[in-house]
Design an enzyme around this catalytic site. Structure first.
Site, PDB file in Angstrom:
ATOM      1  CG  LEU A  40     -22.060 -57.509 -52.156  1.00 44.01           C
ATOM      2  CD1 LEU A  40     -23.132 -57.954 -51.172  1.00 44.01           C
ATOM      3  CD2 LEU A  40     -21.343 -58.338 -50.927  1.00 44.01           C
ATOM      4  CG  HIS A  41     -16.855 -59.383 -56.252  1.00 43.70           C
ATOM      5  ND1 HIS A  41     -16.116 -60.352 -55.696  1.00 43.70           N
ATOM      6  CD2 HIS A  41     -16.108 -58.269 -55.830  1.00 43.70           C
ATOM      7  CE1 HIS A  41     -15.546 -60.343 -55.298  1.00 43.70           C
ATOM      8  NE2 HIS A  41     -14.709 -58.788 -55.251  1.00 43.70           N
ATOM      9  CD  GLU A  42     -21.013 -65.543 -58.988  1.00 48.49           C
ATOM     10  OE1 GLU A  42     -20.877 -66.602 -57.948  1.00 48.49           O
ATOM     11  OE2 GLU A  42     -21.838 -64.584 -59.206  1.00 48.49           O
ATOM     12  N   GLY A  43     -17.165 -63.279 -55.939  1.00 51.92           N
ATOM     13  CA  GLY A  43     -16.612 -63.636 -55.258  1.00 51.92           C
ATOM     14  C   GLY A  43     -16.686 -63.324 -53.721  1.00 51.92           C
ATOM     15  CG  HIS A  44     -18.359 -60.125 -51.836  1.00 50.49           C
ATOM     16  ND1 HIS A  44     -17.930 -59.296 -52.814  1.00 50.49           N
ATOM     17  CD2 HIS A  44     -17.152 -59.458 -50.935  1.00 50.49           C
ATOM     18  CE1 HIS A  44     -16.924 -57.990 -52.257  1.00 50.49           C
ATOM     19  NE2 HIS A  44     -16.210 -58.539 -51.527  1.00 50.49           N
ATOM     20  N   GLY A  94     -11.901 -64.431 -47.857  1.00 50.65           N
ATOM     21  CA  GLY A  94     -11.867 -65.548 -48.477  1.00 50.65           C
ATOM     22  C   GLY A  94      -9.547 -65.342 -49.567  1.00 50.65           C
ATOM     23  CB  SER A 138     -10.855 -57.169 -56.588  1.00 52.22           C
ATOM     24  OG  SER A 138     -10.534 -55.695 -56.127  1.00 52.22           O
TER      25      SER A 138
END
Ligand code: PAF
Length: 278
Positions: free
Chosen positions: A24-28, A138, A176
């Protein structure tokens, strides 16, 4: 999981669901925050789905930092984490698949045969298990989003599909999980994708309507970057991925490149206004 979710729904809870493959990253996390605003119970799944990887792709080495993922989800106060194993999802006799034919045959579908069949099948199964009122995806995976919206419409899933904007690094590179494969120097080269898309967007906004010229603007920014091989740059209707003869309204700029052996995809949606166009 299905019994828990149905129980929550019987109590009148509105379930907002974010399916992920973890790392997981900021996008998630932006999807989770969006889900929080849309429902009163937020469910996240972490499942690296084997059926969406073709033989020879990065299934085995796909990052699985589960403890870090769990910490992030606790910080975000996610209500339920669904963490199935492959055998929970696919029984030994599993032989039912979902194919969203047209939209899955181009771009990523052409480059990664079977990929969208795997995505559609697992998303259908997850929607059936979690029974969400709303599911959040997303825009980064623009073709996936178009395909899932079609599938949900074609198969009458009751869930509403919400699409959240792509979260980017300061360089413009889309966040990503696969960015973890890169060092700083490679990440900096990868930012050519965003520069290319922005160059194409600038041309469209300046009034250029010819998709070939808009594509060429992106290509000339991306192509000279060392170690980068363009797979495709396509200017398409972002909703149904139809080819556009002219860019007169909303258009999606879809890009896939290989960078040092890693495949990266990205897209932006441009909205040239009529004013000032030639
Ligand atoms: O976008 C992803 O992470 C995956 O394709 C998804 C939707 C979780 C299905 O495995």
């Amino acid at each position: 999981m299905q019994a828990i979710c149905l129980g929550l729904k019987r109590k009148g809870r509105k379930i907002a669901f974010v399916p992920t493959m973890g790392a997981l990253h900021e996008g998630h996390l932006s999807l989770v925050r969006r889900a929080r605003k849309l429902g009163d119970t937020v469910v996240v799944s972490v499942f690296v789905n084997p059926t969406q990887f073709a033989p020879g792709e990065d299934f085995a080495r796909y990052p699985r930092p589960l403890s870090a993922d769990k910490r992030l989800l606790v910080t975000e106060k996610v209500d339920l984490l669904f963490l199935p194993t492959a055998s929970d999802i696919y029984s030994t006799d599993h032989s039912t698949f979902v194919d969203v034919e047209e939209i899955s045959s181009i771009l990523e579908g052409a480059a990664r045969p079977g990929h969208f069949r795997g995505v559609a099948t697992v998303v259908a199964k997850l929607l059936n298990v979690v029974c969400p009122d709303v599911a959040v995806f997303g825009q980064k995976d623009g073709q996936q989003v178009a395909m899932i919206k079609s599938m949900v419409r074609h198969l009458n899933f009751p869930a509403r599909i919400v699409v959240a904007p792509t979260v980017r690094e300061r360089s413009g590179l889309a966040m990503s999980s696969r960015n973890r494969y890169f060092n700083q120097e490679q990440l900096s080269r990868a930012s050519c994708i965003h520069r290319g898309m922005r160059a194409a967007e600038a041309l469209a906004i300046a009034g250029e309507e010819d998709p070939a010229k808009i594509e060429a603007a992106a290509r000339s920014e991306i192509e000279p970057t060392p170690g980068v091989r363009i797979d495709y740059i396509a200017i398409l209707d972002p909703d149904d991925l139809r080819t556009l003869d002219r860019v007169e309204g909303k258009a999606g700029i879809f890009v896939a490149v290989w960078l040092d052996g890693v495949r990266l995809i990205d897209n932006i949606i441009v909205r040239p206004s009529r004013r000032g166009r030639k």
